[in-house]
Design a protein around this motif. Structure first.
Motif, PDB file in Angstrom:
ATOM      1  N   UNK A   1       0.826  -1.209   0.000  1.00 35.88           N
ATOM      2  CA  UNK A   1       0.000   0.000   0.000  1.00 35.88           C
ATOM      3  C   UNK A   1       0.868   1.270   0.000  1.00 35.88           C
ATOM      4  N   UNK A   2       0.519   2.212  -0.855  1.00 39.47           N
ATOM      5  CA  UNK A   2       1.171   3.520  -0.887  1.00 39.47           C
ATOM      6  C   UNK A   2       0.075   4.563  -1.062  1.00 39.47           C
ATOM      7  N   UNK A   3       0.155   5.625  -0.305  1.00 41.62           N
ATOM      8  CA  UNK A   3      -0.847   6.680  -0.377  1.00 41.62           C
ATOM      9  C   UNK A   3      -0.769   7.402  -1.723  1.00 41.62           C
ATOM     10  N   UNK A   4      -1.935   7.787  -2.266  1.00 44.89           N
ATOM     11  CA  UNK A   4      -1.968   8.516  -3.530  1.00 44.89           C
ATOM     12  C   UNK A   4      -1.085   9.762  -3.472  1.00 44.89           C
ATOM     13  N   UNK A   5      -1.152  10.470  -2.350  1.00 44.88           N
ATOM     14  CA  UNK A   5      -0.380  11.711  -2.197  1.00 44.88           C
ATOM     15  C   UNK A   5       1.119  11.448  -2.339  1.00 44.88           C
ATOM     16  N   UNK A   6       1.594  10.340  -1.798  1.00 49.03           N
ATOM     17  CA  UNK A   6       3.018  10.023  -1.877  1.00 49.03           C
ATOM     18  C   UNK A   6       3.428   9.681  -3.310  1.00 49.03           C
ATOM     19  N   UNK A   7       2.540   9.018  -4.036  1.00 44.81           N
ATOM     20  CA  UNK A   7       2.821   8.716  -5.447  1.00 44.81           C
ATOM     21  C   UNK A   7       2.879  10.004  -6.255  1.00 44.81           C
ATOM     22  N   UNK A   8       1.910  10.899  -6.028  1.00 44.55           N
ATOM     23  CA  UNK A   8       1.904  12.184  -6.738  1.00 44.55           C
ATOM     24  C   UNK A   8       3.151  12.998  -6.409  1.00 44.55           C
ATOM     25  N   UNK A   9       3.548  12.995  -5.136  1.00 47.49           N
ATOM     26  CA  UNK A   9       4.736  13.750  -4.734  1.00 47.49           C
ATOM     27  C   UNK A   9       5.986  13.215  -5.418  1.00 47.49           C
ATOM     28  N   UNK A  10       6.076  11.888  -5.550  1.00 46.56           N
ATOM     29  CA  UNK A  10       7.226  11.300  -6.237  1.00 46.56           C
ATOM     30  C   UNK A  10       7.241  11.694  -7.711  1.00 46.56           C
ATOM     31  N   UNK A  11       6.084  11.656  -8.355  1.00 49.73           N
ATOM     32  CA  UNK A  11       6.005  12.037  -9.764  1.00 49.73           C
ATOM     33  C   UNK A  11       6.328  13.519  -9.944  1.00 49.73           C
ATOM     34  N   UNK A  12       5.810  14.358  -9.050  1.00 52.39           N
ATOM     35  CA  UNK A  12       6.034  15.794  -9.155  1.00 52.39           C
ATOM     36  C   UNK A  12       7.452  16.211  -8.771  1.00 52.39           C
TER      37      UNK A  12
END
Length: 209
Positions: free
Chosen positions: A70-81
């Protein structure tokens, strides 16, 4: 006569740092990320997101499936950004000035996470409105077309009813420049970290060619 200026986004207007993005995803447990992320074209689920073939929710789920936890959506977005750095204020002021003289279009391979984040943090939060800078955005994830394929250029030209000879296109990818020139568009390769003077000088040079 040049009437329309067409700008790429990443690497032309906004500065990028690919390694920051790779490092951020590796910290989340997504390894071999360097084969999926590139300054000019993406692969795998990153390409699907960029081309609008999957939603942001499907992208989040895809990352979690690859990582296997499990990974939070916010953490995925932060990594992409983490890929994104800044748009220098001098470029925003340049676009405002050019907008008084030319039609300004954006033609970008981007995604539904990157672009809204960039507009909010690098344009709106700096006191600008995107309408001051750009007449219309042609974004890969919205029109389901990506550079360097000629179809995305034809989409822009046909929609805007433009004569290619009246357009000047700026991009940091040699392949994209080649495609544009093959369609009759005046095109210029942008070197890394080009400042506002680079664009001003080359626009004036093109006008007097």
């Amino acid at each position: 006569m040049i009437t329309t200026l067409i700008f790429d986004f990443g690497g032309v207007l906004i500065n990028l740092d690919r390694q920051r993005c790779i490092d951020a995803f590796e910290q989340l447990g997504l390894h071999d990320i360097d084969r999926l992320i590139d300054n000019y074209a993406q692969a795998g689920i990153f390409a699907q997101l960029e081309n609008g073939d999957i939603t942001t929710d499907e992208f989040h789920d895809g990352v979690r499936q690859i990582v296997g936890k499990p990974i939070d959506d916010h953490d995925i977005d932060a990594a992409l950004n983490a890929f994104l750095l800044d748009i220098p204020t001098e470029k925003l002021d340049m676009l405002c000035a050019l907008h008084q003289r030319f039609r300004i279009l954006l033609l970008s391979n981007t995604n539904a996470i990157h672009f809204p984040h960039s507009v909010r943090t690098q344009i709106t939060d700096k006191g600008y409105k995107i309408e001051q800078l750009i007449d219309k955005c042609y974004l890969s994830y919205e029109i389901h077309l990506s550079k360097p394929q000629p179809e995305i250029f034809r989409c822009l030209l046909d929609t805007e009813q433009l004569d290619p000879a009246e357009c000047l296109f700026f991009d940091d990818s040699a392949r994209n420049i080649e495609t544009a020139k093959a369609l009759g568009i005046n095109a210029m390769l942008v070197p890394p970290h080009a400042n506002a003077d680079f664009f001003r000088k080359n626009i004036e040079k093109e006008l007097h060619r």
